[in-house]
Write a protein that holds these residues in place. Sequence first.
Motif, PDB file in Angstrom:
ATOM      1  N   GLU A 119       0.657  -1.109   0.242  1.00  0.00           N
ATOM      2  CA  GLU A 119      -0.032   0.089   0.007  1.00  0.00           C
ATOM      3  C   GLU A 119       0.897   1.098   0.094  1.00  0.00           C
ATOM      4  N   ALA A 120       2.024   1.074   0.608  1.00  0.00           N
ATOM      5  CA  ALA A 120       2.838   2.197   0.774  1.00  0.00           C
ATOM      6  C   ALA A 120       3.503   2.453  -0.574  1.00  0.00           C
ATOM      7  N   ASP A 121       3.845   1.562  -1.036  1.00  0.00           N
ATOM      8  CA  ASP A 121       4.652   1.815  -2.541  1.00  0.00           C
ATOM      9  C   ASP A 121       3.626   2.109  -3.468  1.00  0.00           C
ATOM     10  N   GLY A 122       2.186   1.786  -3.322  1.00  0.00           N
ATOM     11  CA  GLY A 122       1.248   2.083  -4.240  1.00  0.00           C
ATOM     12  C   GLY A 122       0.796   3.501  -4.151  1.00  0.00           C
ATOM     13  N   PHE A 123       0.785   3.916  -2.876  1.00  0.00           N
ATOM     14  CA  PHE A 123       0.654   5.301  -2.533  1.00  0.00           C
ATOM     15  C   PHE A 123       1.952   6.356  -3.167  1.00  0.00           C
ATOM     16  N   LYS A 124       3.127   5.906  -3.161  1.00  0.00           N
ATOM     17  CA  LYS A 124       4.051   6.498  -3.831  1.00  0.00           C
ATOM     18  C   LYS A 124       4.094   6.413  -5.335  1.00  0.00           C
ATOM     19  N   ALA A 125       3.592   5.243  -5.667  1.00  0.00           N
ATOM     20  CA  ALA A 125       3.481   5.363  -7.204  1.00  0.00           C
ATOM     21  C   ALA A 125       2.507   6.029  -7.751  1.00  0.00           C
ATOM     22  N   ASN A 126       1.300   6.160  -6.880  1.00  0.00           N
ATOM     23  CA  ASN A 126       0.236   7.071  -7.208  1.00  0.00           C
ATOM     24  C   ASN A 126       0.475   8.658  -7.235  1.00  0.00           C
ATOM     25  N   SER A 127       1.278   8.911  -6.184  1.00  0.00           N
ATOM     26  CA  SER A 127       1.826  10.191  -6.165  1.00  0.00           C
ATOM     27  C   SER A 127       2.782  10.785  -7.260  1.00  0.00           C
ATOM     28  N   LEU A 128       3.501   9.564  -7.761  1.00  0.00           N
ATOM     29  CA  LEU A 128       4.353   9.952  -8.835  1.00  0.00           C
ATOM     30  C   LEU A 128       3.736  10.083 -10.188  1.00  0.00           C
ATOM     31  N   ALA A 129       2.585   9.380 -10.227  1.00  0.00           N
ATOM     32  CA  ALA A 129       1.787   9.278 -11.438  1.00  0.00           C
ATOM     33  C   ALA A 129       1.024  10.834 -11.650  1.00  0.00           C
ATOM     34  N   LYS A 130       0.565  11.200 -10.505  1.00  0.00           N
ATOM     35  CA  LYS A 130      -0.054  12.464 -10.527  1.00  0.00           C
ATOM     36  C   LYS A 130       0.709  13.584 -10.722  1.00  0.00           C
ATOM     37  N   ALA A 131       1.855  13.506 -10.125  1.00  0.00           N
ATOM     38  CA  ALA A 131       3.084  14.648 -10.484  1.00  0.00           C
ATOM     39  C   ALA A 131       3.414  14.446 -11.781  1.00  0.00           C
ATOM     40  N   GLY A 132       3.324  13.164 -12.598  1.00  0.00           N
ATOM     41  CA  GLY A 132       3.784  13.111 -13.888  1.00  0.00           C
ATOM     42  C   GLY A 132       2.590  13.813 -14.779  1.00  0.00           C
ATOM     43  N   PHE A 133       1.228  13.664 -14.241  1.00  0.00           N
ATOM     44  CA  PHE A 133       0.065  13.972 -15.059  1.00  0.00           C
ATOM     45  C   PHE A 133       0.369  15.553 -14.761  1.00  0.00           C
ATOM     46  N   LEU A 134       0.566  16.351 -13.726  1.00  0.00           N
ATOM     47  CA  LEU A 134       0.478  17.441 -13.655  1.00  0.00           C
ATOM     48  C   LEU A 134       1.552  18.087 -14.377  1.00  0.00           C
ATOM     49  N   GLY A 135       2.579  17.415 -14.533  1.00  0.00           N
ATOM     50  CA  GLY A 135       3.705  17.996 -15.404  1.00  0.00           C
ATOM     51  C   GLY A 135       3.283  17.992 -16.819  1.00  0.00           C
ATOM     52  N   GLY A 136       2.693  16.966 -17.107  1.00  0.00           N
ATOM     53  CA  GLY A 136       2.245  17.109 -18.801  1.00  0.00           C
ATOM     54  C   GLY A 136       1.070  18.186 -18.760  1.00  0.00           C
ATOM     55  N   ILE A 137       0.068  18.513 -17.959  1.00  0.00           N
ATOM     56  CA  ILE A 137      -0.920  19.683 -18.088  1.00  0.00           C
ATOM     57  C   ILE A 137      -0.095  20.938 -17.973  1.00  0.00           C
ATOM     58  N   GLY A 138       1.002  20.985 -17.291  1.00  0.00           N
ATOM     59  CA  GLY A 138       1.759  22.268 -17.023  1.00  0.00           C
ATOM     60  C   GLY A 138       2.401  22.613 -18.345  1.00  0.00           C
ATOM     61  N   ALA A 139       2.975  21.485 -18.943  1.00  0.00           N
ATOM     62  CA  ALA A 139       3.832  21.652 -20.539  1.00  0.00           C
ATOM     63  C   ALA A 139       2.782  22.234 -21.303  1.00  0.00           C
ATOM     64  N   LEU A 140       1.345  21.418 -21.541  1.00  0.00           N
ATOM     65  CA  LEU A 140       0.500  21.983 -22.477  1.00  0.00           C
ATOM     66  C   LEU A 140       0.269  23.523 -22.353  1.00  0.00           C
ATOM     67  N   LYS A 141       0.146  23.862 -21.028  1.00  0.00           N
ATOM     68  CA  LYS A 141      -0.288  25.266 -20.843  1.00  0.00           C
ATOM     69  C   LYS A 141       1.050  26.264 -21.052  1.00  0.00           C
TER      70      LYS A 141
END
Length: 366
Positions: free
Chosen positions: A53-75
């Motif tokens: 669960e801890a690893d899953g939480f970390k992976a999810n946090s990284l995925a969200k960071a990547g997602f927000l990075g993509g949105i930021g690049a688009l903007k």
Amino acid sequence: MKVLRIQGFSLNRKRRKGSMVILLVVAVGTAAFFTATKFSEDSLVEYRISIQEADGFKANSLAKAGFLGGIGALKKIPEEVLYQSGIAFDPPPIPLGGGVIYYSMIPEDGKINMNGLVKLYDDQPNQRMIEIVTRLYTQFGIKRELIYPVIDWIDTNTQEMGGGAEYYYYSRLKPPRKIKNAPFYSMSELLSVKGYDRKMVYETLKMEDYDKNNSDSFKTDEEKALISDKDFVLSNNITAYLPFGDTYDDRININAAPYHVLMSMSDFMTKAAVMKILKLKLKKNGYIKELKDLENEPEFQAKSAGNLTLYKELAGEGTDVSGGRIKTKGEIYKVIGVGIIKDKVVRRVTGIFDLPNDTMLYYTED
């Protein structure tokens, strides 16, 4: 003698009691051992679960960071630069926080939005879009009749349209299924529609003898780049999202459109015209900024319907078709952020983002 018997009896009874105590101790010890073992096993399982669960939480946090990075690049990055950079839409993974993070951006308006088969403002079939999807399906060997179950799935009425399917069909399935009678929110919903399955939507539809009949031996590099294996996957040619408010635009972004989508834009579209778009993109470092760049090309001066040129039919200039069928600026993007921990725990965040309206049209985590 009586005393001895009594003493013997007392001695034997004491021995029996001692044996019972020993047996009881052994039994309690055995039970305690198994209890402790079971507790240890349960604790180990719980520990492993907590780590996962801890690893899953970390992976999810990284995925969200990547997602927000993509949105930021688009903007922040001009679209022209995104195309010309070569890797901006799909940059390499980056080690971060004990794991790996990456994102990708896919221009969704280079595909055909299946929601366009029904006009949202009056709930009626969109004949122009039906013609476009028909041309696309014909290239893949898909029957035109499979368009109608999609229309029935989206529209709000209960009348079946030529080979389509409404409540009566879905209610008799085992298990029964509820028809949506509303637009798709994501491409995966298409799998619930009559006649569609995962293989048709997500696997290749290339004919078995296609490669044999279309050898690359005598093709130029440009001709080889015109069509790739991924172009034969239906989901790479169609999409499904609900536009923001009244801003629906069914024009196709030619900078992102694959070969079969471009060929579907008109009965008069030719392979030579699609090749011209590709060559022009290469000439301009991957991005066509203005539709006008196509106007005087011989391939787009060919006659089309109503004595128009192919360019005017597609661009909508000098016709009754407002806005035309193609555009050069992308507005709708699918952004995917992925986080990976220890090469085995993977989390993904996906959204469809409307850039001009700064609005998320769809969002999911898995």
